[in-house]
Scaffold this motif. Structure first.
Motif, PDB file in Angstrom:
ATOM      1  N   GLN A  32      17.379 -31.179   3.419  1.00  0.00           N
ATOM      2  CA  GLN A  32      16.776 -30.509   2.272  1.00  0.00           C
ATOM      3  C   GLN A  32      16.082 -31.459   1.310  1.00  0.00           C
ATOM      4  OE1 GLN A  32      19.429 -27.668   0.379  1.00  0.00           O
ATOM      5  NE2 GLN A  32      20.535 -27.361   2.302  1.00  0.00           N
TER       6      GLN A  32
ATOM      7  N   SER B  97      23.380 -24.067   1.875  1.00  0.00           N
ATOM      8  CA  SER B  97      21.953 -24.328   1.817  1.00  0.00           C
ATOM      9  C   SER B  97      21.361 -23.760   0.544  1.00  0.00           C
ATOM     10  CB  SER B  97      21.252 -23.713   3.029  1.00  0.00           C
ATOM     11  OG  SER B  97      19.862 -23.877   2.913  1.00  0.00           O
TER      12      SER B  97
ATOM     13  N   LEU C  22      18.053 -23.735   0.117  1.00  0.00           N
ATOM     14  CA  LEU C  22      16.676 -23.360   0.428  1.00  0.00           C
ATOM     15  C   LEU C  22      16.548 -21.841   0.494  1.00  0.00           C
ATOM     16  CD1 LEU C  22      15.689 -25.837   3.273  1.00  0.00           C
ATOM     17  CD2 LEU C  22      14.904 -25.869   0.929  1.00  0.00           C
TER      18      LEU C  22
ATOM     19  N   ARG D  41      12.289 -27.513   5.554  1.00  0.00           N
ATOM     20  CA  ARG D  41      12.658 -28.731   4.829  1.00  0.00           C
ATOM     21  C   ARG D  41      11.429 -29.405   4.233  1.00  0.00           C
ATOM     22  NH1 ARG D  41      12.224 -33.675   7.168  1.00  0.00           N
ATOM     23  NH2 ARG D  41      13.105 -35.427   6.038  1.00  0.00           N
TER      24      ARG D  41
END
Length: 474
Positions: free
Chosen positions: A403, A453, A455, A461
């Motif tokens: 990430q 995560s 995201l 990524r």
């Protein structure tokens, strides 16, 4: 000039026929198709390019590799450091990179002098009387040091600190297994030493420790020296030689043999190397050194000359009486180390180690301000330290890499299951203050989200890295 192709098509087919494979593609059938990249030289520019243009083109291609441009805080025996361009320029001279073993001193004076200077500088760093012309790497250096002690004491028991490099431990186990009648004992340096030595004192050949240890912790060597003295054993100390720019030499603490790896001295971090081990010892134990030692003398005209003076390898007539079957010295790596140390000098080496330690302590201070994060190393450490996390270290490593484009450190759970929440972090002069801020910010995010995560669904990524401005080098 014509290209040199070592094998003709007919010769390659003969080799395939001999091993019973129809083609080169069939030879690599075991590799999944998903892992095979369709890259060919046909992807290079069709038209001629200048050298500079071609460098830019190839750099852009290389940047597509996973991990390109990532910040690295990896250590554990391999450290990324700035290498002055002069180091590689010197090492690339044909006089050096085409040279082999300097059996004939009359035509090998340059290589011999270089190794002699390396021995001298390493002896100064460690405080020992003599250093050999290197062995394969730090792991084999520690094992060779252990067997030096076995030969010198004629004993068969070795006691090793549990906090030494686990890779060094593995190689030592292999050495001892090959000898069959060796006994290995393990001790915890955080506990009283005496009760942990269960073998009879007169059977213990050596006590082996690491300074700083694998967690980055600096421990007083005096306790080990006292234990060695009480058992009549030799004290073997594996060191990170860069730390000797800041710490007292192991000789002052009574070390009999000092070993380690010279990777940090001018040798870049690649896939599995290159490394170069060294062994330093006292004059009393000099003849137990494996490999060879280069000495300085004068020729018949009184001119300074260098030659191999101690050759204990099996190749040098010694055969079964040899101290080791180590068959080479890492001359190219030693050359880079010698050039690196010569360019930096004592003050430059001290400055690099100091800057690395200062930045490591700055980063540690920020990490310890994060809730539920504590220091595993203790207060005494230099540029490498271990922290305990509220989440698995493996999770931290994966999240930071995927990430944020940061190699966060080493998950110690891969070596010790009970340390699965412990992360080993190394900081060098290449880790700028800005990169420390990036690390700390990403670290806080991962801890705040408990390793989940962060995201948004479907975001890659690379998108996250660009969006947060974290693309790029250190």
């Amino acid at each position: 000039m014509t290209s040199f192709i070592p094998h003709t098509a007919d010769e390659r087919q003969q080799m395939l026929d001999r091993i019973g494979v129809s083609s080169v593609d069939a030879l690599f059938d075991a590799v999944p198709a998903s892992l095979k990249h369709p890259f060919t030289l046909n992807t290079l520019p069709k038209n001629g390019r200048s050298e500079l243009e071609l460098q830019h083109y190839l750099t852009a291609m290389a940047s597509q590799n996973p991990g390109a441009g990532m910040l690295s805080f990896m250590g554990g025996g391999a450290y990324a450091r700035f290498i002055p361009p002069a180091v590689n320029a010197i090492a690339s001279r044909s006089e050096f990179y085409t040279a082999y073993t300097p059996y004939q001193p009359e035509i090998s004076q340059g290589t011999l002098q270089m190794i002699y200077e390396f021995q001298t500088m390493m002896s100064e760093l460690t405080g020992m009387d003599v250093t050999n012309a290197s062995v394969y790497d730090g792991a084999t250096a520690m094992s060779e040091a252990a067997f030096m002690a076995v030969r010198a004491t004629r004993r068969k028991v070795l006691y090793v600190s549990k906090t030494t490099n686990p890779q060094y431990q593995q190689v030592l186990r292999t050495y001892c297994h090959a000898f069959g009648d060796m006994a290995l004992g393990w001790f915890d340096p955080d506990q009283p030493l005496g009760p942990q030595f269960t073998h009879e004192p007169n059977t213990i050949a050596a006590i082996l420790v690491q300074q700083p240890d694998y967690y980055g912790t600096i421990r007083p060597l005096s306790a080990y020296q006292e234990a060695a003295k009480a058992t009549g054993a030799l004290l073997v100390v594996a060191v990170d030689p860069m730390t000797l720019a800041l710490l007292d030499s192991p000789r002052k603490a009574g070390a009999d043999i000092v070993c380690g790896d010279i990777q940090q001295f001018g040798n870049s971090v690649n896939f599995g190397g290159p490394y170069g081990g060294f062994l330093s010892t006292t004059e009393k134990l000099m003849r137990q050194l494996p490999g060879r030692v280069v000495g300085r003398t004068v020729d018949k005209e009184g001119t300074t000359a260098y030659t191999l003076t101690l050759q204990t390898r099996e190749q040098h007539i010694r055969r079964e009486k040899a101290t080791s079957n180590i068959c080479t010295n890492q001359s190219l790596n030693v050359l880079k180390a010698t050039a690196y140390l010569s360019l930096l000098g004592p003050q430059g080496l001290h400055r690099i180690a100091s800057v690395s330690a200062e930045r490591a302590h700055e980063l540690a201070k920020g990490l310890l301000a994060v809730p539920e994060v504590s220091l595993r190393s203790g207060d005494a450490y230099l540029y490498e330290f271990a922290v305990r996390l509220p989440i698995p270290a493996k999770t931290m490593v994966h999240q930071m890499a995927h990430q944020y484009g940061i190699l966060a450190g080493i998950d110690l759970g891969k070596y010790w299951p009970e340390e699965d929440h412990t992360l080993l972090i190394a900081v060098t002069e290449l880790n700028t203050p800005e990169s420390l801020e990036r690390y700390l910010s990403a670290f806080r995010d991962v801890i705040h989200n408990r390793g989940l995560s962060v995201l948004p669904s479907g975001m890659s990524r690379d998108v996250k890295m660009v969006a947060t401005g974290t693309r790029g080098g250190q």
